[in-house]
Enzyme design. Structure first.
Site, PDB file in Angstrom:
ATOM      1  N   ASP A  66       0.820  -1.193   0.000  1.00 37.33           N
ATOM      2  CA  ASP A  66       0.000   0.000   0.000  1.00 37.33           C
ATOM      3  C   ASP A  66       0.866   1.261   0.000  1.00 37.33           C
ATOM      4  O   ASP A  66       1.615   1.511   0.954  1.00 37.33           O
ATOM      5  CB  ASP A  66      -0.882  -0.046   1.245  1.00 37.33           C
ATOM      6  CG  ASP A  66      -1.928   1.038   1.223  1.00 37.33           C
ATOM      7  OD1 ASP A  66      -2.794   0.984   0.347  1.00 37.33           O
ATOM      8  OD2 ASP A  66      -1.843   1.952   2.055  1.00 37.33           O
ATOM      9  N   THR A  99      -3.416   5.537  -4.364  1.00 41.09           N
ATOM     10  CA  THR A  99      -2.311   6.330  -3.811  1.00 41.09           C
ATOM     11  C   THR A  99      -1.016   6.126  -4.587  1.00 41.09           C
ATOM     12  O   THR A  99      -0.327   7.097  -4.897  1.00 41.09           O
ATOM     13  CB  THR A  99      -2.069   5.969  -2.337  1.00 41.09           C
ATOM     14  OG1 THR A  99      -1.945   4.556  -2.233  1.00 41.09           O
ATOM     15  CG2 THR A  99      -3.218   6.415  -1.474  1.00 41.09           C
ATOM     16  N   THR A 100      -0.706   4.877  -4.902  1.00 43.35           N
ATOM     17  CA  THR A 100       0.541   4.630  -5.629  1.00 43.35           C
ATOM     18  C   THR A 100       0.458   5.268  -7.009  1.00 43.35           C
ATOM     19  O   THR A 100       1.409   5.916  -7.471  1.00 43.35           O
ATOM     20  CB  THR A 100       0.781   3.114  -5.786  1.00 43.35           C
ATOM     21  OG1 THR A 100       0.488   2.491  -4.545  1.00 43.35           O
ATOM     22  CG2 THR A 100       2.201   2.818  -6.170  1.00 43.35           C
ATOM     23  N   ASP A 392      -9.417  -0.406   1.996  1.00 48.42           N
ATOM     24  CA  ASP A 392      -9.507   0.068   0.609  1.00 48.42           C
ATOM     25  C   ASP A 392     -10.828  -0.380   0.000  1.00 48.42           C
ATOM     26  O   ASP A 392     -11.519   0.399  -0.660  1.00 48.42           O
ATOM     27  CB  ASP A 392      -8.359  -0.501  -0.237  1.00 48.42           C
ATOM     28  CG  ASP A 392      -7.042   0.211   0.038  1.00 48.42           C
ATOM     29  OD1 ASP A 392      -7.044   1.115   0.892  1.00 48.42           O
ATOM     30  OD2 ASP A 392      -6.030  -0.130  -0.597  1.00 48.42           O
TER      31      ASP A 392
END
Ligand code: ADP
Ligand code: MG
Length: 563
Positions: A66, A99-100, A392
């Site tokens: 994550d 997010t990544t 998530d």
């Protein structure tokens, strides 16, 4: 440091020990630092992304895939790198996933910008072009989106599973996705989903498949005394935030007892205090007490006699959840309690879950929207990553239910937006056009990285994807990483909320623009603590502003956060 000349006299405005870098030098340091952060999380992107093992100074181990977690756990020094970490946080707050992707895109936008700067294109021109491109990209994404209905459980489950790919195994993913979808549907109210209503409780146990959705609150505590019943039906719950013990005598106080009678009267007095407390609790009609502080043994005995079930040292978070779920009020003074302060639940039970392990269950609460996903897994490291995956899943499903809009995943939107943005760039003209084109090609980094991480040839994959997108009905084609070819992602069930993708574009573009506009970095050798606090407060304000996306939100940097 002489900063200005006034009548031949140097004027000093910076404290001694400060360092400063300006212009191109400052820019390239910042861009390098930001790209380094993006590079660090790149290998985790996509269904075949790798995990990272993080070890904190006390030796705790986190194994995760994550992006937001990685960037939160590692200690990053460079101010521009910290701004990229903020991107992950903003993305997580606003959309719960991606997010990544956002961080990797921000890094790529800066890399492309740096190439343009080398071609003598001014950073402000790039910034303007990037903003234009971001707006257009969001518009294209909006046109690609399809509707999702909150009653379509199968599709919601696919959304949840897409968010968890790479984090959990396929079979487990299905089961956890179902738990997340059921939870989200249960807490939805007037089109809004507040996932904080869903508690995630972890307990090491037989295995992931034993995880379940409980209608109520579950927490890891035992009753205060073995003498209490294991369960209470029709519970009337008192929530207290004060120690149920005799007022502690300070360590430096001494009591002189000269005669045995004095000792007795002292103890009697203590007893009387405790009994008063028990009487107050019983008097308001409570049969269950959840206490945030300690309960001393003698007190527990009195409660046993009154037939009252009690639990001590309940965490603050659980107390708040219990208050919300049972409709009770957390009291701090026993003298003032009335029946109106009590919460209600059909059942409070210390229940065995495996072997000797027990958990506290509060079920059939006054507020039926209070739920707990109880996660069971082999080890803490496994459960912790499961918890992040479930989080998530809850967030994306919630976002999809709230917005009712989804897009294909697997790099499909990035390819499609890239193609259309290139066509749009031609209508922009001037130097700005080059920035819009740079933005378009920066988007390729997402499908390219997904391919790379799956061990596929990135160039071949990009070519195949692009040519499929040029054809009729090709816009939802993304990368099937298992077969190494473009596939319609909607048919494959790889779908994401539209908001995840639009937020990726906004947060990555905003961060890139913010970093590009900095041409002067002043790092202090010796600010006072107040000065640092003031600078941080003002930086936080500007970041909050950036998150709200207010006018001029992408403007200069307000303050010197994190220097
Ligand atoms: P992020 O932190 O950005 O969410 P992830 O590692 O979760 O990063 O990867 C998300 C990317 O992987 C998205 O582009 C998503 O569409 C893609 N993805 C997820 N599942 C699949 C799949 N089964 N096949 C192809 N791509 C997938
Ligand atoms: Mg993800």
């Amino acid at each position: 440091m002489a900063n200005q000349q006034a009548g031949g006299q140097p004027v000093y405005i910076l404290k001694e020990g400060s360092t400063r870098s300006r212009g191109r030098e400052a820019q390239s340091y910042n861009i390098m630092a930001a790209m380094a952060v993006a590079e660090a999380v790149r290998s985790t992107l996509g269904p075949k992304g790798m995990d990272k093992m993080l070890v904190d100074p006390t030796g705790n181990v986190t194994v995760t895939n994550d992006g937001a977690t990685i960037l939160r756990e590692v200690d990053i020094e460079h101010p521009a790198a910290k701004m990229i970490c903020e991107v992950a946080k903003t993305q997580d707050d606003e959309a719960g996933d991606g997010t990544t992707t956002a961080v990797v895109l921000a890094g790529e936008l800066l890399k492309k910008a740096s190439e343009l700067i080398d071609q003598e294109i001014h950073p402000t021109v790039i910034a303007t072009g990037y903003r234009t491109a971001a707006e257009k990209a969001k518009e294209i994404l909006g046109n690609m989106a399809i509707s999702v209905n909150k009653t379509d459980k199968a599709q919601l489950r696919e959304i949840a599973m897409t968010a968890m790919t790479g984090k959990v195994a396929e079979g487990t993913g299905k089961m956890l996705a179902d738990l997340a979808v059921d939870a989200v549907i249960a807490v939805e109210e007037n089109g809004k989903v507040d996932v904080s209503n869903v508690k995630v409780e972890k307990k090491v146990g037989p295995g992931i498949m034993a995880s379940e959705l409980v209608k109520g609150i579950v927490f890891d505590k035992k009753r205060a005394s073995e003498g209490m019943p294991k369960s209470v039906r029709n519970a009337k719950i008192l929530l207290v935030n004060l120690p149920l013990e005799v007022r502690k005598i300070g360590a430096d106080t001494s009591i002189k007892i000269r005669k045995p009678e004095q000792m007795k009267s002292f103890l009697d007095q203590e007893n009387e205090q405790l009994q008063k407390k028990v009487a107050a609790i019983a008097g308001c009609g409570a049969n269950v007490v959840f206490c945030q502080k300690g309960i001393e043994d003698l007190m527990a005995n009195y409660l046993v006699k009154e037939g009252i079930f009690a639990v001590k040292s309940v965490s603050e978070t659980d107390m708040n959840k219990l208050a919300k779920a049972t409709g009770g009020r957390i009291v701090t003074k026993l003298e003032e309690i009335t029946a109106a302060d009590l919460g209600a639940a059909a059942l409070v039970e210390e229940r065995r879950v495996t072997g000797e392990d027990t958990l506290m269950f509060v079920e059939g609460c006054k507020n039926p929207k209070a739920l707990t996903i109880l996660l069971r897994g082999g080890t803490y490291t496994v459960i912790d990553e499961l918890e992040r995956a479930v989080h998530d899943a809850l967030r994306v499903t919630g976002v999809a239910v709230e917005d009712g809009k989804i897009v294909a995943g697997g790099g499909a939107p990035e390819i499609e937006v890239g193609l259309r943005l290139r066509a749009f760039a031609a209508t922009v003209g001037g130097r700005e056009q080059m920035a819009v084109e740079a933005f378009a090609s920066a988007l390729d980094v997402i499908p390219r990285t997904i391919a790379e991480n799956a061990g596929l040839d990135p160039i071949d994959m990009l070519v195949a994807l692009r040519s499929r997108h040029e054809k009729k009905d090709g816009k939802n084609f993304g990368l099937n990483v298992y077969e190494g070819k473009p596939v319609d992602m909607l048919k494959q069930g790889v779908i994401e909320p539209l908001r995840v993708k639009t937020q990726v574009v906004s947060s990555a573009a905003e961060a890139a623009v913010m970093i590009l506009r900095i041409d002067d970095v002043i790092a202090s050798g010796g600010f006072s603590e107040q000065e640092i606090a003031a600078a941080q407060a003002s930086a936080q304000q500007s970041l909050a502003h950036m998150r709200r996306g207010g006018p001029g939100a992408m403007g200069g940097m307000g303050g010197m956060g994190g220097f």
